[in-house]
Design a protein around this motif. Structure first.
Motif, PDB file in Angstrom:
ATOM      1  N   PHE A 160       0.974  -1.492  -0.237  1.00  0.00           N
ATOM      2  CA  PHE A 160       0.357  -0.145   0.562  1.00  0.00           C
ATOM      3  C   PHE A 160       0.515   1.294   0.301  1.00  0.00           C
ATOM      4  CE2 PHE A 160      -2.175   3.131   1.427  1.00  0.00           C
ATOM      5  CZ  PHE A 160      -3.044   3.639   0.804  1.00  0.00           C
ATOM      6  N   ALA A 161       2.031   1.185   0.915  1.00  0.00           N
ATOM      7  CA  ALA A 161       2.719   2.594   0.833  1.00  0.00           C
ATOM      8  C   ALA A 161       3.033   2.222  -0.502  1.00  0.00           C
ATOM      9  CB  ALA A 161       3.798   2.323   2.207  1.00  0.00           C
ATOM     10  N   SER A 162       3.454   1.460  -1.511  1.00  0.00           N
ATOM     11  CA  SER A 162       3.906   1.794  -2.778  1.00  0.00           C
ATOM     12  C   SER A 162       3.232   2.409  -3.961  1.00  0.00           C
ATOM     13  CB  SER A 162       4.754   0.474  -3.347  1.00  0.00           C
ATOM     14  OG  SER A 162       3.507  -0.307  -3.564  1.00  0.00           O
ATOM     15  N   TRP A 163       1.780   2.373  -3.338  1.00  0.00           N
ATOM     16  CA  TRP A 163       1.037   3.198  -3.817  1.00  0.00           C
ATOM     17  C   TRP A 163       1.030   4.576  -4.230  1.00  0.00           C
ATOM     18  CZ3 TRP A 163      -4.011   0.507  -2.483  1.00  0.00           C
ATOM     19  CH2 TRP A 163      -4.045  -1.068  -3.138  1.00  0.00           C
ATOM     20  N   ALA A 164       1.326   4.856  -3.002  1.00  0.00           N
ATOM     21  CA  ALA A 164       1.606   6.964  -2.585  1.00  0.00           C
ATOM     22  C   ALA A 164       3.338   7.212  -2.274  1.00  0.00           C
ATOM     23  CB  ALA A 164       1.325   7.212  -1.099  1.00  0.00           C
ATOM     24  N   TRP A 165       4.077   6.601  -1.786  1.00  0.00           N
ATOM     25  CA  TRP A 165       5.336   6.776  -1.971  1.00  0.00           C
ATOM     26  C   TRP A 165       5.816   5.943  -2.808  1.00  0.00           C
ATOM     27  CZ3 TRP A 165       5.534   6.583   3.818  1.00  0.00           C
ATOM     28  CH2 TRP A 165       3.990   7.427   4.609  1.00  0.00           C
ATOM     29  N   GLY A 166       5.953   4.939  -3.711  1.00  0.00           N
ATOM     30  CA  GLY A 166       6.534   4.287  -4.497  1.00  0.00           C
ATOM     31  C   GLY A 166       7.826   4.826  -5.102  1.00  0.00           C
ATOM     32  N   GLY A 167       8.338   4.031  -6.319  1.00  0.00           N
ATOM     33  CA  GLY A 167       9.144   4.889  -7.386  1.00  0.00           C
ATOM     34  C   GLY A 167      10.429   5.165  -6.457  1.00  0.00           C
ATOM     35  N   TYR A 168      10.669   5.037  -5.788  1.00  0.00           N
ATOM     36  CA  TYR A 168      12.684   6.387  -5.420  1.00  0.00           C
ATOM     37  C   TYR A 168      13.313   5.590  -6.207  1.00  0.00           C
ATOM     38  CZ  TYR A 168      16.445   7.681  -2.760  1.00  0.00           C
ATOM     39  OH  TYR A 168      17.605   8.129  -2.649  1.00  0.00           O
ATOM     40  N   PHE A 169      13.378   3.801  -6.753  1.00  0.00           N
ATOM     41  CA  PHE A 169      14.544   3.974  -7.901  1.00  0.00           C
ATOM     42  C   PHE A 169      13.666   3.898  -8.722  1.00  0.00           C
ATOM     43  CE2 PHE A 169      15.851   2.039  -3.702  1.00  0.00           C
ATOM     44  CZ  PHE A 169      17.125   2.739  -3.992  1.00  0.00           C
ATOM     45  N   GLY A 170      12.387   4.012  -9.233  1.00  0.00           N
ATOM     46  CA  GLY A 170      12.673   4.150 -11.294  1.00  0.00           C
ATOM     47  C   GLY A 170      10.547   4.417 -10.994  1.00  0.00           C
ATOM     48  N   ALA A 184       3.564  12.147   5.926  1.00  0.00           N
ATOM     49  CA  ALA A 184       3.768  11.346   6.263  1.00  0.00           C
ATOM     50  C   ALA A 184       3.209  10.386   7.159  1.00  0.00           C
ATOM     51  CB  ALA A 184       4.639  12.223   7.349  1.00  0.00           C
ATOM     52  N   GLY A 185       1.895  10.521   6.195  1.00  0.00           N
ATOM     53  CA  GLY A 185       1.481   8.973   6.479  1.00  0.00           C
ATOM     54  C   GLY A 185      -0.488   8.100   7.370  1.00  0.00           C
ATOM     55  N   SER A 186      -0.953   9.890   7.200  1.00  0.00           N
ATOM     56  CA  SER A 186      -1.824   8.887   7.732  1.00  0.00           C
ATOM     57  C   SER A 186      -3.034   8.819   7.072  1.00  0.00           C
ATOM     58  CB  SER A 186      -2.878  10.549   7.442  1.00  0.00           C
ATOM     59  OG  SER A 186      -2.598  12.111   8.135  1.00  0.00           O
ATOM     60  N   THR A 187      -2.618   7.787   6.158  1.00  0.00           N
ATOM     61  CA  THR A 187      -3.826   7.089   5.254  1.00  0.00           C
ATOM     62  C   THR A 187      -2.544   5.925   5.450  1.00  0.00           C
ATOM     63  OG1 THR A 187      -5.207   7.858   4.894  1.00  0.00           O
ATOM     64  CG2 THR A 187      -4.411   5.976   3.835  1.00  0.00           C
ATOM     65  N   VAL A 188      -1.469   6.080   5.052  1.00  0.00           N
ATOM     66  CA  VAL A 188      -0.417   4.777   4.627  1.00  0.00           C
ATOM     67  C   VAL A 188       0.401   4.535   5.740  1.00  0.00           C
ATOM     68  CG1 VAL A 188       2.265   4.611   4.064  1.00  0.00           C
ATOM     69  CG2 VAL A 188       0.503   6.260   2.696  1.00  0.00           C
TER      70      VAL A 188
END
Length: 439
Positions: A160-170, A184-188
């Motif tokens: 789930f976190a990848s849906w909002a914060w993912g893709g640091y490496f692409g 900073a993650g109220s939902t995540v």
């Protein structure tokens, strides 16, 4: 004389070399500062585990104090290991699909900054998993809980976190591509943790005696309000690292973030106090602490994109959300020992919506609000849906709910063969029986 001249020239040469090296190091100084800032913030988030442990331990009866401490201590260990093995790659790896990362599992070759980010995100994963601990306290099997902590940090949270914060490496997560704001993650972190807590307490049911036959709730008081209050202070302290550290840069607007974080918490407590006073109800320490926590949860999504005035409003509304959601759960006979679902689940939803409503420079944009609602709804479906499935499977295989006898005796004795307060409890149990179960 000649020797002195040669020596002088050597000193000048060395000084010039050092000056050149200093110029080069200045270009790296900002990165070093950022790394130090991220590590310091991660340590603050790590210290929040102590806050959760104290708050939850103080909220339960003395016979379960050790068990709650054990869950908080070990879920951090289990979660950290699982996040390194698989979770970090799912969250931050190359995310071409928009749903999960596909590389950087068990990383061995990262830059200094990337190692710091891994450590920081690991602390967030530990926070998400420990939210359910207090909600399910006093009647959950330690082994069943530990298995759930493993699954959450391996898969449920990082995906789930990848849906909002993912893709640091692409790549990028599908929510991020739609403009979802959750700094900073109220939902995540918090809503996911809250919905997992709700799933767990639905599966295991309430504590013995929590509700009368007609559904009227009965008070089961915690054994140590001092621990509860100290835990609240520590969580509040750690939250500055949680929110301001999410800049991942010392040059970010950390001053505004810290102030917004503080203002939301204090306004929530003041509003709760005024509501109780106006309704001629007792002003409870436990609810005052939870009011501060829901204020912190609510501001977490928009702490970097709103102003202090709106942070105050967010905190004030959050206290009302806490009161209403807590009463709703009691009417549904849902037994949440520390009100984690009200604080983290419902508080996270309000904070996510508020981040869209009070976005600086683009206030009350209904399109943005729609994206925020979609993200909060996705968190509810993902966290509650997978949580129910996971806890049910654990319950029918390894066992999730402690037996009635174990619940009556207390999980300190039955699960761990230790007593939180042996001076007062030893007459209840055979000391030899305790020590025989030790290694």
């Amino acid at each position: 004389m000649k020797a002195m001249l040669v020596g002088g020239l050597l000193l000048v040469g060395i000084g010039q070399a050092q000056a050149a090296e200093a110029v080069l190091s200045v270009t790296e100084l900002l990165e070093y500062q950022n790394i130090a800032w991220i590590i310091w913030a991660a340590v603050l988030v790590f210290f929040m585990q102590a806050g959760f442990a104290l708050l939850e331990s103080g909220s339960v009866r003395a016979k379960n104090a050790v068990n709650v401490m054990m869950k908080n201590y070990t879920d951090m260990c289990i979660g950290g290991l699982c996040f390194y093995l698989l979770g970090f790659g799912l969250l931050m790896g190359n995310n071409d699909t928009g749903f999960f990362g596909s590389d950087h599992f068990m990383p061995t070759n990262l830059s200094n900054l990337e190692w710091a980010i891994l450590f920081f995100q690991m602390m967030f994963a530990a926070t998400a998993v420990t939210i359910a601990s207090g909600a399910m306290a006093e009647r959950v099997s330690f082994v069943g809980y530990a298995i759930a902590a493993c699954v959450i940090c391996l898969f449920i949270y990082p995906v789930f976190a990848s849906w909002a914060w993912g893709g640091y490496f692409g790549g990028a997560g599908w929510l991020a591509e739609r403009g979802f704001v959750d700094f900073a993650g109220s939902t995540v972190v918090h809503s996911i943790g809250g919905w997992l807590a709700l799933a767990g307490i639905i599966v295991i049911g309430p504590r013995l005696g929590r509700f009368a036959p007609d559904g009227t709730p009965r008070l089961i008081a915690g054994h140590n309000m001092t621990l509860l209050a100290l835990g609240g202070f520590i969580l509040w302290f750690g939250w500055f690292g949680f929110n301001a550290g999410s800049t991942l840069s010392i040059t970010g607007n950390i001053g505004l973030i810290a102030l917004n974080t503080f203002m939301a918490a204090v306004s929530a407590v003041v509003c709760y106090t005024l509501i109780c006073f106006s309704m001629k109800k007792a002003i409870l320490l436990s609810d005052s602490i939870n009011a501060s926590l829901i204020g912190l949860v609510a501001i977490t999504a928009g702490c970097a994109t709103t102003t202090p005035l709106f942070a105050i409003i967010i905190g004030m509304v959050a206290s009302g959300v806490y009161i209403i959601s807590k009463q709703l759960l009691l009417k549904l006979q849902i037994d949440d020992v520390v009100s984690a679902v009200a604080v983290h689940g419902f508080g996270g939803v309000w904070g996510t919506l508020a981040a869209g409503l009070f976005y600086s420079g683009d206030l009350f944009n209904l399109s943005r609000l729609g994206v925020q609602a979609m993200g909060a709804g996705a968190g509810l479906v993902w966290g509650l849906g997978l949580g129910l499935l996971m806890y049910k499977l654990i319950d029918v295989t390894f066992g999730l709910k402690a037996s009635r006898l174990h619940e009556q005796r207390g999980l300190d004795y039955t699960e761990h063969a230790e007593l939180g307060y042996p001076e007062f409890q030893k007459q209840l149990f055979d000391a030899k029986g305790l020590s025989e179960r030790h290694l």
